[in-house]
Design an enzyme around this catalytic site. Structure first.
Site, PDB file in Angstrom:
ATOM      1  N   SER A   1       0.838  -1.194   0.000  1.00 19.04           N
ATOM      2  CA  SER A   1       0.000   0.000   0.000  1.00 19.04           C
ATOM      3  C   SER A   1       0.884   1.260   0.000  1.00 19.04           C
ATOM      4  O   SER A   1       1.689   1.447  -0.900  1.00 19.04           O
ATOM      5  CB  SER A   1      -0.955  -0.027   1.198  1.00 19.04           C
ATOM      6  OG  SER A   1      -1.904   1.006   1.119  1.00 19.04           O
TER       7      SER A   1
ATOM      8  N   HIS B   1      -8.379  -4.063  -1.463  1.00 19.16           N
ATOM      9  CA  HIS B   1      -7.113  -3.458  -1.071  1.00 19.16           C
ATOM     10  C   HIS B   1      -6.557  -4.158   0.180  1.00 19.16           C
ATOM     11  O   HIS B   1      -7.266  -4.399   1.141  1.00 19.16           O
ATOM     12  CB  HIS B   1      -7.321  -1.964  -0.798  1.00 19.16           C
ATOM     13  CG  HIS B   1      -6.047  -1.195  -0.624  1.00 19.16           C
ATOM     14  ND1 HIS B   1      -5.231  -0.864  -1.669  1.00 19.16           N
ATOM     15  CD2 HIS B   1      -5.450  -0.703   0.486  1.00 19.16           C
ATOM     16  CE1 HIS B   1      -4.198  -0.195  -1.226  1.00 19.16           C
ATOM     17  NE2 HIS B   1      -4.290  -0.082   0.084  1.00 19.16           N
TER      18      HIS B   1
ATOM     19  N   ASP C   1     -10.343  -2.530  -5.941  1.00 16.13           N
ATOM     20  CA  ASP C   1      -9.511  -1.483  -5.342  1.00 16.13           C
ATOM     21  C   ASP C   1      -9.485  -0.290  -6.286  1.00 16.13           C
ATOM     22  O   ASP C   1      -9.088  -0.421  -7.450  1.00 16.13           O
ATOM     23  CB  ASP C   1      -8.093  -2.017  -5.110  1.00 16.13           C
ATOM     24  CG  ASP C   1      -7.171  -0.997  -4.453  1.00 16.13           C
ATOM     25  OD1 ASP C   1      -7.667   0.073  -4.050  1.00 16.13           O
ATOM     26  OD2 ASP C   1      -5.963  -1.281  -4.334  1.00 16.13           O
TER      27      ASP C   1
END
Length: 407
Positions: free
Chosen positions: A236, A369, A339
């Site tokens: 991320s 995600h 996502d």
């Protein structure tokens, strides 16, 4: 579509995360006019996994924590798989502390003539959390790094970078570069102690060890780390940091010797831009980190005067980059079907391929995600498959010559 459990957990996650962000926004007012260079690397409400310097765990991975910068809170957690030890049981015992059962690794002053160890690749891992939460020793991150260490047969160094808003950009990015430089210094110091320029002068070598080597050399890395096979792995927002560190590694060139970044893995990178992509429009209210929440995170991370969704830290597709894409290392990108950040990550990968960089994309259906790293999803089949797929690709670049990995 994601299951009911994921949907319910996503609702709870968003609720708790919004409350946390509101608290951080209030507290950020305290740091507006005051410098806090030491910073924090974890939040008190995050679950933490205890360090375990033994191979007694079911996965056979030992861990230790190190605070590497006295001026800041920057720290790391090292994950060492038991495959680093020799296959000869009679020799393995010399590496284990008989009283505590802890693995002490290579001690320059004691075992400098021993070659009873394996050299493993080194993976620098940067956790997720939107720059404002998460840590290198969080339970989910600990489990993920253990999995990667075993699958890759590599040493994993999880970086505990400073969090925002106590330390805004570029603190976290600089911490990533600092750890890469620290790895190089460790390798050079270990080379001196193991021989290097002092191979013929045993007395001088012993003075280096006794004077400062024993306290400065990290024994696990000295014994088992091969920095010439270094991989960056970011999760991320950690993918943004990894990509920045890769750029700086390219700019440094041979100044980083013997460290060589051979590849990077960007797992659902936290990219954004002022002109929305199709997925940013269609999936703006997607699971866990929706777009509105992510913009709020960027406001906490970037300095107030620098806030811009086209900031170089946020948007990798800007023209006039400092580091041309053609010099970037091979880059594997992982994206999830549900996502909103996926399209920009795929576009970045396409730009890399245009300049002949090996940059495949792994696209997983019915995923969200952080599907491979979030605590509630770590044990799902998709999470396990993702880690295995990453290992298959990375092994192309970390296998020793003559022992190349093949599909």
């Amino acid at each position: 579509m994601p299951g009911v459990t994921v949907k319910l957990y996503s609702v709870l996650f968003k609720f708790l995360q919004k409350r946390r962000l509101e608290t951080l926004i209030e507290s950020s007012l305290l740091y507006r006019n005051t410098a806090h260079p030491f910073g924090v690397t974890a939040r008190p409400d995050d679950a933490v996994a205890a360090v375990n310097p033994t191979f007694a765990a079911a996965d056979g991975v030992a861990t230790k924590d190190i605070h590497i910068d006295p001026q800041t809170s920057l720290s790391i957690r090292i994950f060492l798989p038991d495959t680093a030890l020799t296959a000869n049981p009679s020799k393995k015992s010399s590496f284990i502390d008989a009283e505590k059962g802890a693995y002490r690794g290579y001690s320059p002053a004691i075992d400098r003539h021993s070659r009873n160890y394996r050299k493993l690749p080194v993976v620098l891992q940067f956790h997720g959390g939107g720059f404002v939460s998460g840590s290198s020793d969080a339970v989910a991150n600990d489990l993920f790094c253990r999995r990667i260490a075993k699958l890759l047969d590599a040493i994993v160094i999880a970086v505990g970078y400073r969090l925002a808003p106590e330390n805004r950009y570029p603190a976290a990015f600089e911490d990533g570069v600092k750890v890469l430089n620290w790895l190089g210094k460790q390798a050079n110091l270990a080379n001196c102690i193991l021989g290097g320029d002092f191979r013929r002068l045993d007395i001088r070598r012993q003075q280096i060890v006794d004077g400062f080597g024993a306290s400065m050399v990290e024994p696990w890395l000295a014994a088992h780390g091969d920095p010439s096979r270094c991989v960056l792995l970011g999760v991320s927002c950690g993918a943004n940091i990894a990509n920045y560190v890769a750029q700086k590694a390219v700019e440094a060139g041979k100044l980083l010797d013997p460290v060589r970044v051979v590849a990077q893995v960007l797992m659902y990178p936290f990219f954004i831009g002022s002109v929305p992509t199709r997925s940013e429009i269609r999936l703006a209210n997607s699971y866990f980190y929706d777009k509105a929440m992510s913009i709020l995170v960027w406001k906490l991370f970037l300095p107030e005067k620098e806030f811009d969704l086209d900031h170089p830290a946020a948007n990798p597709l800007l023209p006039n980059r400092e580091t041309p894409l053609k010099y970037m290392p091979p880059t594997l990108t992982v994206v999830a079907e549900h996502d909103w950040m996926r399209d920009r990550a795929i576009a970045y990968s396409e730009e890399l391929r245009k300049v002949n960089v090996d940059a495949p994309v792994l696209d997983y259906k019915d995923t969200v995600h952080e599907f491979a790293t979030l605590d509630v999803l770590l044990k799902t089949p998709q999470a396990q498959a993702c880690a295995e797929d990453i290992a298959i690709w990375v092994k192309k670049y970390i296998s020793l010559r003559g022992h190349e990995f093949s599909y």
